[in-house]
Design an enzyme around this catalytic site. Structure first.
Site, mmCIF file in Angstrom:
data_model
loop_
_atom_site.group_PDB
_atom_site.id
_atom_site.type_symbol
_atom_site.label_atom_id
_atom_site.label_comp_id
_atom_site.label_asym_id
_atom_site.label_seq_id
_atom_site.Cartn_x
_atom_site.Cartn_y
_atom_site.Cartn_z
ATOM 1 C CG ASN A 1 4.460 1.788 -22.634
ATOM 2 O OD1 ASN A 1 4.824 0.767 -22.025
ATOM 3 N ND2 ASN A 1 4.339 2.961 -22.031
ATOM 4 N NE ARG B 1 17.330 -0.485 -18.701
ATOM 5 C CZ ARG B 1 18.274 0.089 -17.972
ATOM 6 N NH1 ARG B 1 18.690 1.306 -18.255
ATOM 7 N NH2 ARG B 1 18.807 -0.553 -16.950
ATOM 8 N N GLY C 1 5.939 -8.782 -15.075
ATOM 9 C CA GLY C 1 5.566 -9.468 -16.314
ATOM 10 C C GLY C 1 4.123 -9.928 -16.389
ATOM 11 C CG ASN D 1 0.335 -5.540 -18.436
ATOM 12 O OD1 ASN D 1 -0.825 -5.422 -18.844
ATOM 13 N ND2 ASN D 1 0.769 -4.919 -17.355
ATOM 14 C CG HIS E 1 1.426 5.033 -18.347
ATOM 15 N ND1 HIS E 1 2.672 4.930 -17.750
ATOM 16 C CD2 HIS E 1 0.772 6.013 -17.692
ATOM 17 C CE1 HIS E 1 2.762 5.833 -16.789
ATOM 18 N NE2 HIS E 1 1.620 6.508 -16.729
#
Ligand code: GAR
Length: 198
Positions: free
Chosen positions: A110, A94, A12, A14, A112
């Site tokens: 998102n 997920r 967590g 981010n 990455h």
């Protein structure tokens, strides 16, 4: 004000960087966006501890023992109940279903830890390191039906000094994430708020 929800599976960091950036922006005046919900799919996710410390409502969403669609129905209801207008995946390991993504296109992002399209999927820093990659970095992108494949919003790359350890590269990668992800999220929340006013 525009409302954000964050989905996380693990540490967590981010999530915390985003919440702190939203609060700093609000304290600086003008941009009063809020993180209204943290959803975690692992009960013991440290992100949930961070949520408690930050005063962000947290909700455990188990996937085990039911279909992804059933879990996502609960997720969608929680997002609607919280009034979330933007969803940020922060280490959420997920894949969201095509139906869930289609219903929220442009409203799910998102981060990455690689310069996409290179090294999608889990464990990307280690895989790139072990393959002897020369370039590392991070990407913020809209989520589509694929894994780490949606349109790119921000990307930053770096070339580690020769002989850098995996831990050093991981640290540098996360520093980039904690800088570019909150910036991208704030920009999107600004745009959502402006849309609401138009
Ligand atoms: C981050 O490095 C994020 O980019 C990565 O998981 C880590 C979560 O860290 N996500 C992926 O690899 C998604 N494919 P955090 O829980 O401390 O934010």
């Amino acid at each position: 004000m525009a409302r954000l929800a964050v989905l996380a599976s693990g540490n967590g960091s981010n999530f915390q960087a985003i919440v702190e950036a939203l609060r700093a922006a609000a304290a600086a005046g003008g941009r009063r966006h809020g993180c209204v919900l943290l959803v975690h799919d692992r009960r013991a996710a440290y992100a949930a501890e961070r949520a408690r410390a930050l005063g962000v409502p947290a909700r455990y969403l188990p996937y085990a023992g039911r279909s992804r669609e059933e879990a996502e129905a609960e997720l969608a209801a929680a997002l609607d109940e919280a009034g979330a207008e933007l969803v940020a995946l922060a280490g959420f390991m997920r894949l969201l279903s095509p139906a869930f993504v289609a219903a929220r296109r442009g409203r799910v992002v998102n981060v990455h830890p690689a310069v996409l399209p290179a090294w999608p999927g889990a464990g990307s820093i280690r895989r790139a390191y072990e393959a002897g990659a020369a370039e590392f970095g991070a990407t913020v992108h809209f989520v589509d039906e694929g894994m780490d494949t949606g349109p790119i919003l921000i990307q930053e790359a770096f070339r580690p000094a020769p002989g850098s350890s995996l831990a050093e590269i991981e640290r540098a990668t996360h520093e980039i994430e904690h800088r570019i992800y909150p910036r991208a999220v704030l920009g999107l929340l600004d745009a959502i708020e402006a849309e609401g006013r138009a």
